[in-house]
Design a protein around this motif. Structure first.
Motif, short mmCIF file in Angstrom:
data_model
loop_
_atom_site.label_atom_id
_atom_site.label_comp_id
_atom_site.label_asym_id
_atom_site.label_seq_id
_atom_site.Cartn_x
_atom_site.Cartn_y
_atom_site.Cartn_z
N ASN A 1 -1.23 0.42 -4.34
CA ASN A 1 -2.29 1.42 -4.22
C ASN A 1 -3.39 1.11 -5.24
OD1 ASN A 1 0.34 3.72 -3.91
ND2 ASN A 1 -1.05 3.20 -2.27
N GLY A 2 -4.61 1.29 -4.81
CA GLY A 2 -5.74 1.15 -5.73
C GLY A 2 -6.12 -0.29 -6.04
N THR A 3 -5.67 -1.20 -5.23
CA THR A 3 -5.90 -2.62 -5.51
C THR A 3 -7.15 -3.17 -4.83
OG1 THR A 3 -4.43 -4.48 -5.96
CG2 THR A 3 -4.63 -3.86 -3.70
N GLY A 4 -7.75 -2.35 -3.95
CA GLY A 4 -9.02 -2.75 -3.34
C GLY A 4 -8.95 -3.11 -1.86
N LYS A 5 -7.84 -2.79 -1.22
CA LYS A 5 -7.67 -3.14 0.20
C LYS A 5 -8.68 -2.40 1.09
CE LYS A 5 -3.37 -1.76 0.28
NZ LYS A 5 -3.37 -1.18 -1.09
N SER A 6 -8.74 -1.08 0.92
CA SER A 6 -9.70 -0.31 1.74
C SER A 6 -11.13 -0.68 1.39
CB SER A 6 -9.50 1.20 1.53
OG SER A 6 -8.24 1.59 1.98
N THR A 7 -11.37 -0.92 0.10
CA THR A 7 -12.72 -1.33 -0.32
C THR A 7 -13.12 -2.62 0.39
OG1 THR A 7 -12.39 -0.29 -2.47
CG2 THR A 7 -14.12 -1.96 -2.33
N LEU A 8 -12.20 -3.56 0.50
CA LEU A 8 -12.49 -4.81 1.20
C LEU A 8 -12.88 -4.52 2.65
CD1 LEU A 8 -12.55 -7.93 1.24
CD2 LEU A 8 -10.14 -7.87 1.93
#
Ligand code: ADP
Ligand code: MG
Length: 246
Positions: A36-43
């Motif tokens: 969680n919070g690693t940037g997947k959705s941001t990517l």
């Protein structure tokens, strides 16, 4: 289909995506896993052009063309689609009308005529049935009062109706019961062809096993730290993330 080169990005004062390289060819199915919070959705958001992210460097090529300056609408019209991790409700906007408007906007951009209303309704109802949602959903507001699982299945219906070439699915399996999971996996598999490409973001091997992806990537702290085949998803479930940090 997609080529990400040395992409670094974030929001004001914060780097979220850190030097990501990823190539997705036509017909390939890629899975991205990560804490969680690693940037997947941001990517995913950056690929689809969501505003307010700052690109620090790198390149995103879609179908051979640099798309960093294109709007989300232009990217969608060129064949990109993303299902949301947290789909929003739009009460008062009829769900079937919503999708028909989107389908026709894309057709207009591609210089095609509007879809015949009867053809659209037929296809929409077929897809509702495929996703095990009854006809009533056509009359309801977008995601209005839908359960978590119904929202995720409705995202798949949007994918099926919009017919994109590159599909990004953000935790479409989260919160689904076993039956709904199979229905969603089946909907995705039915849609696969040698010309379409997929990036599925997930935490669980459970959905991965139904999709037989070509590659599994693990993201940590905004970057891809390991890539492999389906076995990597199984290893991850057994061992967690700590071994990757080393
Ligand atoms: P993941 O999908 O891997 O769980 P996200 O991409 O949602 O992670 O988020 C990565 C990090 O970036 C998180 O710490 C999140 O709080 C932060 N973040 C993402 N978007 C914003 C934003 N618009 N404003 C502030 N922080 C953000
Ligand atoms: Mg996320």
């Amino acid at each position: 289909m997609l080529e990400i080169k040395k992409l670094s990005a974030g929001i004001k004062n914060k780097k979220i995506i850190d030097n990501i390289n990823l190539k997705v060819k036509k017909g390939e199915f890629h899975v991205i896993m990560g804490k969680n919070g690693t940037g997947k959705s941001t990517l995913g958001n950056i690929l689809t052009g969501k505003k307010n992210y700052i690109i620090h460097g790198g390149e995103i090529k879609f179908k051979g063309e640099n798309i960093i300056d294109l709007t989300p609408e232009e990217r969608a019209c060129r064949g990109m689609f993303m299902s949301f991790q947290y789909p929003v409700s739009i009460p008062g906007v009829n769900s079937m009308h919503f999708i028909r408007t989107a389908v026709n906007s894309i057709r207009k951009y591609q210089n095609k005529e509007e879809i015949e209303p009867a053809d659209f309704i037929k296809k929409f109802k077929e897809n509702l049935a495929l996703m095990d949602l009854d006809d009533d959903f056509a009359k309801r507001g977008v995601n209005d009062g839908f359960s978590g699982g119904e929202k995720k299945r409705f995202e798949i219906i949007q994918m099926l109706m919009l017919n994109p070439d590159l599909v990004i699915l953000d935790e479409t399996d989260s919160g689904l019961d076993i039956d709904a999971l199979k229905i969603v996996a089946n909907g995705i598999n039915n849609f696969r062809t040698k010309d379409k490409s997929f990036i599925l973001i997930t935490h669980y091997h459970r959905i991965v096993q139904y999709l037989s992806p070509d590659y599994v990537h693990i993201m940590l702290n905004g970057t891809i730290v390991k890539s492999g085949k389906e076995q990597l998803a199984i290893d991850l479930e057994e061992k967690g993330y700590d071994w990757l940090k080393k």
